[in-house]
Design an enzyme around this catalytic site. Structure first.
Site, PDB file in Angstrom:
ATOM      1  N   ASP A 187       0.870  -1.169   0.000  1.00  0.00           N
ATOM      2  CA  ASP A 187       0.000   0.000   0.000  1.00  0.00           C
ATOM      3  C   ASP A 187       0.914   1.228   0.000  1.00  0.00           C
ATOM      4  O   ASP A 187       2.088   1.131   0.371  1.00  0.00           O
ATOM      5  CB  ASP A 187      -0.869  -0.039   1.257  1.00  0.00           C
ATOM      6  CG  ASP A 187      -1.677   1.236   1.428  1.00  0.00           C
ATOM      7  OD1 ASP A 187      -2.310   1.661   0.443  1.00  0.00           O
ATOM      8  OD2 ASP A 187      -1.659   1.806   2.534  1.00  0.00           O
ATOM      9  N   ASP A 231      -1.353  -0.545   6.407  1.00  0.00           N
ATOM     10  CA  ASP A 231      -1.392   0.064   7.736  1.00  0.00           C
ATOM     11  C   ASP A 231      -2.394  -0.605   8.665  1.00  0.00           C
ATOM     12  O   ASP A 231      -2.555  -0.197   9.813  1.00  0.00           O
ATOM     13  CB  ASP A 231      -1.678   1.569   7.637  1.00  0.00           C
ATOM     14  CG  ASP A 231      -2.999   1.865   6.931  1.00  0.00           C
ATOM     15  OD1 ASP A 231      -3.810   0.932   6.787  1.00  0.00           O
ATOM     16  OD2 ASP A 231      -3.219   3.015   6.537  1.00  0.00           O
TER      17      ASP A 231
END
Length: 750
Positions: free
Chosen positions: A434, A633
């Site tokens: 990401d 995350d």
């Protein structure tokens, strides 16, 4: 149904068969409400899942005791045993083993000398006396039934439960030598010219007991990292009272909301938020990162970390079991208690190993007795086969390595959810990243700005900072911070208005100022092709564009970008050097995504991907046969983290215990990702080495013990006819070799 996991220390286990025996005792229906149980030999613990919030722990302890082992129970309000209780129980067991070993060594040493050198002067002059063999019996008996009592008890419980374990082999081997020798003494007319073998039975028990004692100490070193982490939190805390006075209290009595004074060089006793003061804090024990982290009012600090040169006043937020350090210790111990998939082979072999060895030993005895017609050589080989084949090394091959790796991971800021996650991480060949919060800091910064018309650069930045100072939006804070970093002063706005999803408007120094999206800022009209073209270029290069108008006139375009983490590029270079393919997946436009990917060296880019579609990208790589990890995350990336073979979550402080991924990088630093892969690969390599040597040891030495090499005159005599005492020493050495090899992981350098 309210389920609950309880971790219980189990004392008295020796081998993989012991593990299976305890698991059978826990899941065989004797303990009500047990759904599953996983027993770990290296950590000497059992993780038991109950279908009730109030499990019957007394029934659990009774089942374990009936199986021949000891369970150390937690207090009624805990999900695990407190360290002092467990430590006391283990120390009591160590003292008992020390006493037994001391007796064994004290009696075996003279027995060995009297038995092995009886035909050499000066012993040859007295060894023919009738009392000599009775002296050997007198020395051997305490070893057999005091030092060896542990093996007899274990064998009895195993046979009573219709199973077998290492104790059965040791008890059979030592008993064969002892009771044969006793029969020679009691029935001398039937003994012929054969002597007694009391020194053999005593040496078998003493050598194996010594090996087990040394092995327990070595296994204890595998958990030193966790014990060291547990000891980092100070015992006392300096609490500030309402009148400003300072009072020393036990750290365990601190409650959330209390103010704690932490002096330079001291460790924080609790998690908290800095109220007053500035300092740099060494958080390497949590994150593995050596550089201190600056702290000022509002910063979060963690228990066990070390304060630098400043005096800090901290408001406690997490205490006791709620601290980040306690969560890390709990997660590591939970991971260490599990089983890696590679261990299943060892478990399957161990389940049939002992019965098979007993059969092989009996066949060896029968074969040699029929070939040579002599009982004693056949018996000696039977004993050697029984002793050499104890499956201790097989049972320790995987769990000790996992235990050592878990402790080392905790030291470098890497937490594995379970052994299966560690094993899959070792096989990774593709990592999908990401962008925001993973490769970048997730915090926009002012990268550049372009004036429109005749406006001056400093003037437009001053007005932009003034109007944005009334907003809490991340983009607004970035513009304000950019102005302050460039020492540009600005006034507070008047008549401030925020329009959701569009921007902000206010009077600044008598000028009507707007900042936000182009179409809204320029009054709904077309901003012009030149401005649109410039905005597109800035957007492609940096990411986000904020427009500014002064009294309705286009004044400037501000480009804001998400800052790439400093160590992202070097870390990804090291990851690619491991042969791992890297991919960037983001919701940003392709030009913006490509800019970040180029900066960190990623070639494959999947842009404009919605959060819910990231899991589909992961699945597409898995469909190509790739072992895929997703690095995110842990917040909006949960579907992709769950879909990946290994979900790697960037944890930051208080969220280290979130089960978003299979691996958590404490502190959110990318350098931990490279460490995680290196540690996982090193662990799998060590496990394979351990299993190879455990299998090779038995495959090579069982034939030697059975006498298969008897006719190979070119081999040394001790290999052609392996004596039971040498077999006992070799068996103990094999376990120590496996443990020692695993402990190398505790010293792995990065």
């Amino acid at each position: 149904m309210a389920e609950r996991d309880v971790e219980i220390p189990i004392l008295g286990m020796h081998c993989a068969n012991c593990v299976a025996h305890v698991e059978k005792a826990l899941t065989g229906g004797k303990v009500p409400g047990v759904l599953a149980a996983s027993v770990n030999l290296a950590s000497e613990s059992a993780r038991v899942r109950f279908d009730s919030a109030r499990p019957d722990l007394e029934a659990l302890a009774a089942a374990v005791e009936e199986a021949g082992y000891q369970a150390v129970l937690p207090r009624a309000d805990e999900s695990g045993v407190d360290g002092d209780t467990e430590q006391a129980a283990r120390e009591a067991e160590r003292r008992a083993r020390r006493r037994e070993l001391a007796v064994g060594l004290a009696f075996t040493a003279p027995l060995f000398l009297l038995g092995m050198f009886r035909d050499m002067p000066p012993l040859s002059a007295m060894s023919g006396a009738p009392w000599y063999d009775w002296l050997l019996l007198l020395l051997a008996t305490p070893v057999q039934f005091y030092t060896g009592a542990l093996f007899y008890r274990g064998a009895w419980h195993a046979l009573a439960d219709r199973t077998s374990n290492m104790d059965v082999l040791v008890a059979l081997g030592a008993s064969a030598a002892y009771f044969y020798s006793l029969a020679v003494l009691l029935l001398p007319a039937h003994a012929g010219a054969h002597g007694v073998y009391f020194e053999t039975s005593a040496m078998i028990i003493t050598l194996i007991s010594l090996g087990k004692y040394l092995e327990a100490g070595a296994r204890g070193r595998a958990s030193l990292a966790i014990r060291a982490l547990m000891d980092l939190t100070p015992r006392e805390a300096a609490v500030l009272e309402a009148d400003g006075t300072e009072r020393k209290v036990p750290a365990g009595s601190v409650t959330p909301g209390m103010l704690i004074l932490v002096r330079p060089g001291e460790r924080f006793p609790v998690d908290g938020t800095v109220e007053h003061g500035e300092s740099a804090v060494n958080e390497s024990m949590l994150t593995g990162e050596p550089l201190p982290v600056d702290k000022n009012p509002g910063s979060i600090v963690f228990g066990g970390t070390v304060n630098g040169q400043g005096l800090l006043t901290v408001r406690a937020t997490g205490v006791g079991e709620s601290t980040a350090l306690a969560q890390i210790v709990r997660l590591v111990r939970q991971a260490q208690a599990g089983k890696a998939p590679i261990q299943r082979l060892a478990d399957r072999v161990a389940a049939v190993f002992v019965p098979a060895i007993i059969v092989i030993a009996l066949l060896t005895f029968a074969l040699w007795w029929s070939i040579g017609g002599q009982f004693v050589p056949a018996m000696v080989r039977l004993v050697a086969v029984l002793v050499i084949a104890c499956p201790c090394a097989l049972g320790l091959a995987t769990p000790v390595a996992v235990m050592a790796a878990g402790g080392r991971g905790a030291n470098i800021g890497v937490l594995f959810k379970d052994p299966a996650s560690l094993e899959r991480a070792a096989r990774l060949d593709t990592l999908i990243f990401d962008k925001t919060g993973t490769l970048t800091r997730g915090e926009p910064v002012l990268a550049e700005w372009q004036t429109l018309g005749s406006f001056e650069p400093e003037r437009v930045l001053r007005f932009a900072a003034a109007v944005e100072s009334g907003s809490e939006h991340p983009l607004a804070r970035a513009i304000v911070r950019g102005a302050r970093e460039r020492n540009i002063a600005f006034n507070r706005p008047e008549k401030f208005v925020s329009v959701s999803g569009q921007g902000v408007e206010a009077l600044c120094e008598g000028t009507r100022v707007r900042a936000g999206k182009l179409e809204w800022v320029f009054g709904g009209g077309a901003p012009g092709r030149d401005i649109e073209s410039l905005a597109a270029k800035l957007s492609d290069r940096e990411g986000t564009v904020v427009a500014l108008s002064l009294d309705g006139a286009p004044a400037a375009l501000f480009a804001l970008s998400d800052q790439i983490k400093e160590n992202a590029g070097p870390t990804l270079d090291r990851i690619r050097a491991l042969g791992i393919h890297t991919v960037l997946v983001t919701g940003d436009s392709r030009p913006a995504a490509r800019a970040v990917a180029t900066a960190v060296g990623i070639e494959a880019v999947e842009a404009s991907v919605l959060p819910e579609r990231k899991a589909e990208v992961v699945a597409s790589f898995q469909a190509r046969g790739r072992v895929t990890g997703f690095v995110g995350d842990g917040i909006n990336d949960a579907p992709a983290l769950a879909k990946a073979d290994v979900g790697i979550a960037m944890g930051t402080g208080t969220d280290v215990a979130l089960e978003a991924g299979d691996v958590t990088l404490v502190g959110g630093e990318l350098a931990g990702l490279w460490r995680a892969v290196v540690l996982a690969r090193a662990t799998l390599k060590v496990i394979r080495q351990n299993l190879f040597w455990a299998f090779f040891y038995n495959l090579a030495l069982i034939p030697a013990a059975a006498g298969a090499l008897h006719w190979m005159a070119w081999l040394p005599a001790f290999l052609r006819d392996l004596h039971p005492m040498l077999a006992a020493a070799a068996m103990a050495a094999s376990s120590l070799t496996v443990v020692g090899n695993s402990l190398r992981l505790s010293r792995l350098r990065f």
